[in-house]
Design an enzyme around this catalytic site. Structure first.
Site, PDB file in Angstrom:
ATOM      1  CD  GLU A 198      31.371  53.571  78.652  1.00  0.00           C
ATOM      2  OE1 GLU A 198      30.402  53.513  78.974  1.00  0.00           O
ATOM      3  OE2 GLU A 198      31.599  54.640  77.735  1.00  0.00           O
ATOM      4  CG  HIS A 252      29.000  60.684  78.364  1.00  0.00           C
ATOM      5  ND1 HIS A 252      28.843  59.689  77.436  1.00  0.00           N
ATOM      6  CD2 HIS A 252      29.654  61.928  77.901  1.00  0.00           C
ATOM      7  CE1 HIS A 252      29.718  60.203  76.306  1.00  0.00           C
ATOM      8  NE2 HIS A 252      30.198  61.586  76.474  1.00  0.00           N
ATOM      9  CG  ASP A 296      26.092  57.734  78.487  1.00  0.00           C
ATOM     10  OD1 ASP A 296      27.077  57.295  79.227  1.00  0.00           O
ATOM     11  OD2 ASP A 296      26.183  58.741  77.636  1.00  0.00           O
TER      12      ASP A 296
END
Length: 603
Positions: free
Chosen positions: A313, A356, A373
């Site tokens: 992330e 993603h 994303d």
């Protein structure tokens, strides 16, 4: 005027006759002299934050403005972006309908401090690069004074001030001094040429790494921030699956958090939420690891991908709150991915290092809800350059790799802000795909993503987009336009020879052996491979098919596997390995799988 030309003019990257051109180099020199900061230090800090760009006064994903990334606006996030079924496993679904609320991060608003030190109004510091550089120099001088240091001409003596600028981050300071040692040169987004001469004689302070369980390269100071692995409810548990044996890693999945870094600790410590392996902070590139790389995190929404991937992330938003990421975050992420790819033998290409938004739905009903994303503003070409694996092509070939010039590829987008129809002009890593070789032709449609509705120019809609690094089979050429096979149709994008948006490539291709070949979002084994006690996972074709005469780029080939993880105890997990072989293909914006027996391979 064609829409792509209009976008580039709006971006401000082209010199306009009759207007004074910026001299960013002089701005750095003057600010350094005014506040007694070595010019190399000022240039190094700015490069690691913004690569000297002004970004037209738009904020970064961390709320920073201008070349010095002076922070003024901090968004209040609702949490990270994972919704739906984060495990992606029909055998053990876990429903999360909304991310838990988290407080905003306590971030030092450096733009306001710079305004007090310089007397320059905050609004000007946001939009005027020269004023912004003065503000950054004033901050560095103040941090040096507070640390008890002298206004020395020796860059090495400014280490404490540089670390403070990065949020008291030793990792940030080390990267700044590494940039100064290496030097840099580029043209900024408003056309100014800036150079930082290399200082090979400059000592780079050794990075002091505290003892940590984190799996990171030596160049990064990584924090171990463990995710919860606890039972709750009636026999349920979260938020990841631990393993007691090695697992196969095929993918590294790139995400953005859709929230601030300040909310990460409360999210990963919640066993009823989801998980991912690493988070990288924007302002300084700080890395935190939450799940061991050998364990399965619930991050991709597809259990097959989860079981064979590592999820990273990145603090920020696909569109809301900003459209650019700091150089510090790109560098930390690139170093981490390079380390993981070496350790797990993952090829550094876009068939294995994926967004993603490239993860397929597990079933046809799941396709519309899959995520978007990190989106079109993630600079994939720059990212791979930092990994030492630049995206390159070939002199001849039957496929192309999408590769527009990011900084000058200001494609039109909508939906970044509710109050604005058009997103602010900014470089992008994608191209739009049309049904015919002309700019006014409709966009191609995605029957899975936009059910019963046409594609849009929304920043959140990738139905008609191809992204940097993705390889597609060529389906035709006409003038300045190139067609690729995309979701069962010819899709056209503007690709003029004098400003190409794709490069010729070689690589394996596949073509159907019969009409309407089924496509899958998971590479699961045949029924006979499942042992007693493990529920068979039936094949679930997606809504797409391959038609005869079409050709698609193929990535890895693998035998179907399924990891049955219905128990809190890893000793009870079972990995089913079959003989049914699959080819990964680039069907649309997402990768998907076809059975090897249904297609022919073209080398």
């Amino acid at each position: 005027m064609p829409i792509w030309v209009t976008a580039v003019l709006i971006a401000g990257a082209i010199s306009i006759p009759g207007q004074p051109q910026p001299d960013r180099q002089a701005d750095f020199r003057q600010a350094a002299l005014e506040y007694g900061v070595p010019e190399s230090v000022l240039l190094g800090v700015s490069y690691l934050q913004s690569r000297w760009d002004g970004n037209a006064g738009q904020p970064s994903v961390a709320g920073g403005f201008g070349p010095m990334h002076l922070v003024d606006a901090v968004a209040v996030p609702r949490g990270a972006h994972h919704l739906g079924d984060p495990r992606g496993d029909a055998e053990r679904p876990m429903r999360v309908t909304e991310a838990p609320a988290v407080p905003p991060a306590a971030v030092e608003r450096t733009l306001r401090q710079a305004a007090r030190l310089t007397g320059v109004p905050p609004a000007r510091l946001r939009r005027d690069p020269a004023a912004n550089i003065r503000g950054g120099a004033a901050l560095l001088a103040e941090y040096q004074r507070q640390a008890g240091g002298e206004a020395s001409a020796d860059p090495a003596r400014w280490y404490p001030a540089v670390a403070r600028y990065g949020g008291s981050s030793a990792g940030f300071a080390q990267q700044v001094f590494e940039v100064i040692r290496q030097g840099a040169e580029r043209t900024t987004d408003d056309g100014s040429r800036v150079r930082l001469p290399p200082r090979a004689d400059l000592p780079v302070p050794a990075l002091r790494r505290a003892a940590s369980r984190a799996d990171c390269p030596e160049s990064l100071a990584c924090e171990w921030m463990p995710a919860a692995h606890k039972r709750f409810g009636k026999g349920d548990y979260g938020n990841h699956d631990r393993l007691n044996r090695p697992r196969r890693i095929d993918y590294i999945v790139i995400h953005d958090t859709e929230g601030s870094y300040g909310g990460i600790p409360s999210l990963v410590s919640n066993p009823e939420y989801v998980s991912w392996h690493y988070t990288i902070r924007s302002r300084d590139g700080h890395v935190a690891q939450h799940v061991r790389t050998g364990d399965i995190a619930w991050h991709a929404g597809n259990w097959d991908v989860n079981s064979r991937s590592i999820g990273i992330e990145h603090e920020g938003y696909l569109a809301k709150g900003g459209t650019w990421y700091t150089e510090a975050m790109y560098r930390s992420s690139a170093a981490l991915v390079q380390h993981l790819a070496t350790r797990f033998d993952v090829p550094l290409d876009r068939a294995h290092v994926i967004g993603h938004d490239n993860v397929p739905g597990t079933t046809a009903s799941q396709v519309p809800g899959m995520h978007e994303d990190p989106g079109p503003y993630w600079d994939w070409a720059r990212y791979f350059e930092l990994m030492g694996a630049p995206i390159t092509g070939a002199d001849e070939g039957e496929s192309v790799i999408i590769k527009p010039d990011y900084e000058n590829n200001a494609q039109p987008f909508t939906g970044c802000r509710k109050s604005e129809r058009a997103c602010p002009a900014h470089g992008a890593s994608t191209v739009w795909l049309h049904t015919a070789p002309r700019p006014d032709a409709p966009l191609v449609d995605d029957i899975g993503k936009r059910v019963g509705a046409p594609s849009t120019y929304s920043v959140y809609d990738h139905s008609a987009r191809a992204s940097t690094g993705q390889r597609y089979a060529v389906a035709g050429r006409e003038g300045d336009w190139t067609a690729i096979w995309y979701l069962g149709h010819r899709a056209w994008f503007h690709n003029p020879p004098d400003a190409p948006t794709a490069i010729t490539a070689t690589g394996r291709l596949i073509t159907p052996l019969h009409d309407k070949v089924p496509v899958y979002g998971r590479a699961y084994p045949e029924k006979s491979a499942y042992p007693r006690g493990v529920t068979f996972q039936p094949p679930s074709p997606l809504q797409y098919t391959l038609r005869t005469g079409q050709t698609y780029a193929s990535g890895l080939t693998l035998n179907g596997t399924y990891h049955a993880a219905g128990s809190f105890r890893p000793s009870r997990h079972v990995t089913v390995r079959g003989k049914l072989r699959y080819h990964q293909i680039q069907l649309g914006h997402r990768m998907m799988f076809v059975r090897a027996k249904d297609v022919s391979v073209i080398n």
